[in-house]
Design a protein around this motif. Structure first.
Motif, short mmCIF file in Angstrom:
data_model
loop_
_atom_site.label_atom_id
_atom_site.label_comp_id
_atom_site.label_asym_id
_atom_site.label_seq_id
_atom_site.Cartn_x
_atom_site.Cartn_y
_atom_site.Cartn_z
N ALA A 486 125.02 102.30 10.12
CA ALA A 486 126.27 102.76 10.76
C ALA A 486 126.37 102.16 12.16
CB ALA A 486 126.31 104.28 10.82
N ALA A 487 125.24 102.12 12.87
CA ALA A 487 125.24 101.54 14.22
C ALA A 487 125.54 100.04 14.13
CB ALA A 487 123.89 101.79 14.89
N ASP A 488 124.93 99.37 13.17
CA ASP A 488 125.16 97.92 13.03
C ASP A 488 126.63 97.62 12.73
OD1 ASP A 488 122.52 97.42 13.55
OD2 ASP A 488 121.92 97.22 11.45
N HIS A 489 127.26 98.48 11.92
CA HIS A 489 128.68 98.29 11.64
C HIS A 489 129.50 98.42 12.92
CE1 HIS A 489 128.25 99.45 7.10
NE2 HIS A 489 127.67 98.30 7.40
N MET A 490 129.12 99.40 13.75
CA MET A 490 129.88 99.58 15.00
C MET A 490 129.72 98.35 15.90
SD MET A 490 129.62 103.60 16.01
CE MET A 490 127.98 104.06 15.53
N VAL A 491 128.52 97.74 15.87
CA VAL A 491 128.31 96.53 16.67
C VAL A 491 129.22 95.41 16.16
CG1 VAL A 491 126.66 94.71 17.24
CG2 VAL A 491 125.98 97.11 17.44
N LEU A 492 129.27 95.26 14.85
CA LEU A 492 130.16 94.22 14.29
C LEU A 492 131.60 94.47 14.72
CD1 LEU A 492 129.07 93.53 10.58
CD2 LEU A 492 128.89 91.99 12.55
N ASP A 493 131.98 95.75 14.75
CA ASP A 493 133.39 96.08 15.00
C ASP A 493 133.77 96.14 16.48
OD1 ASP A 493 133.93 96.09 12.33
OD2 ASP A 493 133.53 98.24 12.08
N GLY A 494 132.77 96.05 17.37
CA GLY A 494 133.18 95.98 18.77
C GLY A 494 132.29 96.69 19.78
N ALA A 495 131.41 97.59 19.33
CA ALA A 495 130.52 98.25 20.30
C ALA A 495 129.36 97.29 20.59
CB ALA A 495 129.98 99.55 19.73
N GLN A 499 125.74 99.75 24.61
CA GLN A 499 126.58 100.94 24.70
C GLN A 499 126.08 101.99 23.70
OE1 GLN A 499 130.69 100.66 23.39
NE2 GLN A 499 131.14 102.73 24.15
N ILE A 500 125.70 101.53 22.54
CA ILE A 500 125.20 102.47 21.51
C ILE A 500 123.92 103.14 22.00
CG2 ILE A 500 124.24 102.60 19.18
CD1 ILE A 500 126.39 100.62 18.31
N GLU A 600 131.72 109.11 22.41
CA GLU A 600 131.82 110.26 21.50
C GLU A 600 131.93 109.79 20.04
OE1 GLU A 600 135.27 112.70 22.06
OE2 GLU A 600 134.59 113.97 20.37
N GLU A 601 132.73 108.75 19.83
CA GLU A 601 132.88 108.24 18.46
C GLU A 601 131.56 107.65 17.96
OE1 GLU A 601 135.97 105.33 17.75
OE2 GLU A 601 135.46 105.22 15.61
N ILE A 602 130.86 106.98 18.87
CA ILE A 602 129.57 106.40 18.48
C ILE A 602 128.65 107.51 17.98
CG2 ILE A 602 127.46 105.36 19.42
CD1 ILE A 602 129.32 103.62 21.22
N ARG A 604 129.43 110.51 16.91
CA ARG A 604 129.91 111.18 15.69
C ARG A 604 129.65 110.34 14.45
NH1 ARG A 604 131.87 116.19 15.88
NH2 ARG A 604 132.44 116.16 13.69
N ARG A 605 129.87 109.04 14.55
CA ARG A 605 129.63 108.18 13.38
C ARG A 605 128.14 108.12 13.04
NH1 ARG A 605 133.41 104.00 11.53
NH2 ARG A 605 135.43 104.48 12.42
N TYR A 606 127.35 107.96 14.07
CA TYR A 606 125.90 107.85 13.90
C TYR A 606 125.37 109.14 13.23
CZ TYR A 606 121.23 106.39 15.77
OH TYR A 606 119.94 105.97 15.97
N MET A 607 125.80 110.27 13.77
CA MET A 607 125.32 111.55 13.25
C MET A 607 125.89 111.83 11.86
SD MET A 607 123.11 112.71 15.25
CE MET A 607 122.96 114.23 14.33
N ALA A 608 127.15 111.44 11.65
CA ALA A 608 127.75 111.67 10.33
C ALA A 608 126.96 110.90 9.26
CB ALA A 608 129.21 111.24 10.32
N ALA A 609 126.57 109.67 9.60
CA ALA A 609 125.79 108.87 8.65
C ALA A 609 124.45 109.54 8.37
CB ALA A 609 125.59 107.46 9.20
N MET A 610 123.85 110.05 9.44
CA MET A 610 122.53 110.70 9.31
C MET A 610 122.61 111.95 8.42
SD MET A 610 120.13 111.94 12.51
CE MET A 610 120.37 110.49 13.45
N VAL A 611 123.60 112.78 8.69
CA VAL A 611 123.72 114.04 7.96
C VAL A 611 124.13 113.79 6.51
CG1 VAL A 611 125.01 116.21 7.85
CG2 VAL A 611 124.25 115.32 10.08
N ASN A 612 125.04 112.85 6.31
CA ASN A 612 125.50 112.56 4.94
C ASN A 612 124.33 112.06 4.09
OD1 ASN A 612 127.68 112.46 3.10
ND2 ASN A 612 127.78 110.23 3.32
N GLU A 613 123.53 111.16 4.66
CA GLU A 613 122.37 110.66 3.90
C GLU A 613 121.36 111.79 3.71
OE1 GLU A 613 122.55 107.77 2.53
OE2 GLU A 613 120.56 107.69 1.63
N GLY A 614 121.23 112.64 4.73
CA GLY A 614 120.34 113.80 4.61
C GLY A 614 120.76 114.67 3.43
#
Ligand code: 3HC
Ligand code: NAI
Length: 697
Positions: A486-495, A499-500, A600-602, A604-614
């Motif tokens: 999820a973090a790598d995707h954010m890097v591709l998309d602009g973060a 910053q992450i 904040e979005e970073i 939320r996305r990071y945590m959402a990925a973590m919890v969903n996989e959990g």
């Protein structure tokens, strides 16, 4: 069921004994019992003094944490303490085991304190997200002065009896039974005509610059607020009369009681104790565990051997060549000399461990008599299978054959032996003699007493052991892979990676994912990517630039360059400008127009990925309970303890909002963001992950 506080008359002394096993927590019955005991003693003709002590293993270990969050029941502990302190009788505590939190607060409201030398005292409330709420922040500074009081209250550390004596928290140390030494001390005080010493009437210390202390404690807390709030309560002890200070302490205590951090920390406290209790292990006798073997003396093998030696287990370590064996011995000695320097072991112990308890060898025959072997060789199935084939030949019957593999299939490893029932995964974390987590990976055919022995080893080594099932990466690394993606995707998309990292350290992580990558070695992820390259789904979004970094020989800290550049002697690096160039080139190549991400979005996305996989890990039974995942992240991945773990964090955020987020993200990438069925079910039923913990008992 005996009364929570028993009353006994010994001459002119009334003896109040606490009987609330296992730790004499100050629950409702105990509080009522203490007040009634004092009242009875005051009415009991001829009684001149009261002795308070605890039955069993300890004095009062604190308020009953199970009552937290429920409606408070009178009398509050503050009132109990005030009632004890204001008694006209001489009241004395005799302390053994631990006088913690409310326990020490009760002790400080008695007029004198005697303790056995092995006792410990402390005010660990901040570690549970609250602060001492029954006068601790007001009475301790009056006994010890501000420096010691602030230290003890803001760290929550346990103070040994001798130090407590030196600080004036304890008045006398004596070996013996708490009842006997207590009675003798009370008699001595009565005989000498000692006056009641009322701590609340002692003068308060002189003021200091509390704002400066507050700021520094707040910073040290990395987002945790209870220690800094406790500083304000201590400030009240100096700036307000005692009664006002108590009221202020209570207000701050109630404020903290209402926080998510308090819920997270209490969840962590109970889960830490719950995690290794498995119903199927009840009554199962572990196999003998008197010596262990370790194969491979690299980073992990040397750490595992160190951990075993520190726990008093003799170790036989096997390496491939005499040179590698000598290097392994050197690594272990280096680890142990760290323990020696920090005063954790004596010189004699160091010599004993390195010269007698450790054997290094290149001959498998050296492993013929060990009770358990942990394999920590290169992460390649072929190599592991060869090693397990050899172990099968040389190890004695009943010996446990364990692999420390990070990702590989333990069932497949087990199948390369004639005794798969003896094979288990014991997944340590680096550095293995420091990190507390141990994943006990149970394969299809692992015998139950082998599982029990895995947990017994974890306990012996002082680890937090968590049961995991077999899958790529087990509990922790599997979830890690997902949120890293999820973090790598954010890097591709602009973060940017920086910053992450910053957004996540601000959130409370000790390090961000890219700094962690540099620390662990970027070559590890590179090897995994190469291994999985053939089996990738074409819909998977992958980044190429990390491979380019590795191809250029930049593996992170070990090569001095990765996402960050590391100057010799410095642990923290500065951003490596070449990385942004590689990222920008890749975005251009893929036709991605970078967009801005808020911190904040970073998160939320990071945590959402973590919890969903959990949730998927739970659904598949790889982890049995949400709390198992929480403990993996607290003890293996530096997840901030005050959130309780990712699944507890999710509960506190609200699962419906989180699921909504995932569905929104899925509109961009419905391959990566597939909501876990379990998460959808919980939301549909209005349930939480904690409900699953409760249901599991
Ligand atoms: N309340 C309720 N239950 C408690 C408890 C407490 N304060 N302390 C321990 N327990 C329970 C544990 O959950 C465990 O239960 P289990 O057997 O069902 O799992 C059992 O008692 C035994 O505890 P441990 O396994 O931790 O036993 P140890 O011997 O290893 O450790 C201890 C004993 C050092 C006392 C440790 O339990 C401990 O640190 N307890 C917490 C102490 C504490 O934080 N006290 C402050 C409470 S907050 C407070 O006092 C507020 C006040 O200021 C108003
Ligand atoms: P490493 O490369 O530092 O050490 C491996 C060691 O094994 C080397 O010293 C090598 O000489 C030795 N070795 C290789 N084949 C051998 C054989 N046939 N017989 C005897 N010794 C042999 O690797 P590291 O990092 O210690 O990893 C080892 C295992 O632990 C891997 O399975 C890895 O996935 C796992 N692991 C690694 C973690 C980490 O953070 N490095 C964390 C948790 C698990």
């Amino acid at each position: 069921m005996p009364e929570a506080i028993s009353y006994e008359r010994v001459g002119d002394i009334a003896v109040l004994k606490a009987q609330n096993p296992p730790v004499n927590a100050l629950g409702y019955d105990v509080r009522v019992g203490l007040v009634e005991g004092i009242e009875r003693a005051e009415k009991d003709e001829g009684v001149r003094a009261v002795l308070i002590y605890g039955d069993g293993s300890t004095y009062f270990a604190g308020a009953d944490i199970r009552e937290f969050g429920k409606p408070p029941r009178q009398p509050h502990l503050t009132e109990v303490c005030n009632r004890i302190e204001s008694s006209p009788l001489l009241v004395v505590s005799s302390i053994h085991g631990t006088a913690l939190g409310g326990g020490l607060e009760v002790a400080m409201s008695t007029h004198y304190r005697i303790a056995v030398p092995s006792a410990k005292v402390g005010l660990p409330e901040v570690l549970l997200g609250v602060l001492p709420g029954a006068g601790g922040t007001q009475r301790l500074p009056r006994l010890t002065g501000l420096d010691a009081a602030l230290d003890i209250i803001t760290t929550g550390r346990h103070v040994k009896a001798k130090e407590a004596l030196d600080l004036g928290v304890i008045d006398k140390l004596e070996e013996g039974e708490p009842r006997e030494i207590g009675l003798a001390y009370v008699q001595e005080l009565l005989d000498s005509g000692a006056p009641r010493r009322v701590v609340s009437e002692l003068p308060a210390p002189a003021p200091i610059d509390f704002d400066a202390v507050y700021e520094s404690v707040l910073k040290r807390g990395r987002g945790q607020i209870s220690p800094a709030t406790a500083v304000r309560a201590v400030q009240g002890s100096v700036e307000k009369p005692f009664a006002e200070g108590l009221k202020y302490e209570r207000e701050l205590f109630m404020e903290l009681m209402g926080t998510d951090q308090r819920q997270g920390l209490i969840h962590a406290f109970f889960s830490e104790r719950q995690v290794s209790k498995l119903p199927e292990l009840k009554g199962v006798e572990p196999r003998p565990l008197n010596s262990i073997g370790v194969i491979g003396g690299g980073t992990m093998g040397a750490g595992i051997a160190t951990s075993a030696l520190l726990a008093g287990l003799p170790v036989v370590l096997l390496e491939m060549t005499p040179e590698a064996a000598a290097a392994a011995q050197g690594r272990i000695e280096g680890n142990l000399s760290g323990a020696l320097k920090r005063g954790k072991i004596s010189q004699a112990k160091f010599e004993d461990m390195t010269q007698k308890a450790l054997t290094v060898s290149t001959d498998y025959a050296a492993l013929s008599d060990v009770d358990l072997v942990v394999e920590a060789v290169f992460e390649e199935m072929g190599v592991k299978k060869t090693v397990f084939g050899k172990l099968d030949e040389v190890c004695k019957k009943g010996a446990i054959l364990a692999s420390n593999t990070s990702y590989l299939d333990v069932d497949e490893i087990a199948a390369s032996t004639s005794r798969p029932e003896d094979v288990i995964g014991l997944h340590f974390f680096s550095p293995a003699h420091v990190m507390k987590l141990l994943e006990v990976v149970v394969a299809d055919k692992t015998a139950i007493d082998v599982v029990a022995t895995g947990f017994a080893l974890g306990k012996k080594l002082g680890k937090i052991s968590v049961r995991a099932g077999v899958c790529d990466g087990f509990i922790g690394n599997r979830i890690l892979k997902t949120y890293r993606t999820a973090a790598d995707h954010m890097v591709l998309d602009g973060a940017s990676p920086y910053q992450i990292d910053k957004a996540l350290t601000d959130f409370g992580f000790a390090m961000g994912p890219y700094a962690v990558g540099d620390l662990a070695g970027l070559d590890i992820g590179w090897a995994t990517r190469k291994r999985l390259a053939g089996s990738r789904d074409p819909r998977e979004r992958i980044s190429i630039y990390p491979d380019k970094m590795c191809e250029a020989g930049n593996f992170g800290q070990k090569t001095g360059k990765g996402y960050y550049i590391y100057e010799a002697g410095k642990r923290a690096g500065v951003p490596n400008p070449e990385v942004m160039e590689l990222i920008e080139a890749e975005r251009a190549e893929k036709g991605i127009t970078p967009r801005a991400f808020s911190d904040e979005e970073i998160v939320r996305r990071y945590m959402a990925a973590m919890v969903n996989e959990g949730a998927k890990v739970l659904e598949e039974g790889i982890a049995r309970r949400p709390l198992d995942i929480d403990m993996v992240f607290l003890f293996g991945y530096g997840f901030p303890r005050y959130y309780g773990g990712p699944m507890k964090w999710a509960d506190l955020q609200g699962l419906p909002g989180l699921l909504e987020d995932i569905k929104t993200y899925a509109k961009e990438d419905d391959f990566f963001w597939q909501p876990a069925k379990l998460l959808e079910d919980l939301v549909a039923e209005g349930k939480t992950f904690d409900d699953l913990n409760q249901a599991a008992g």
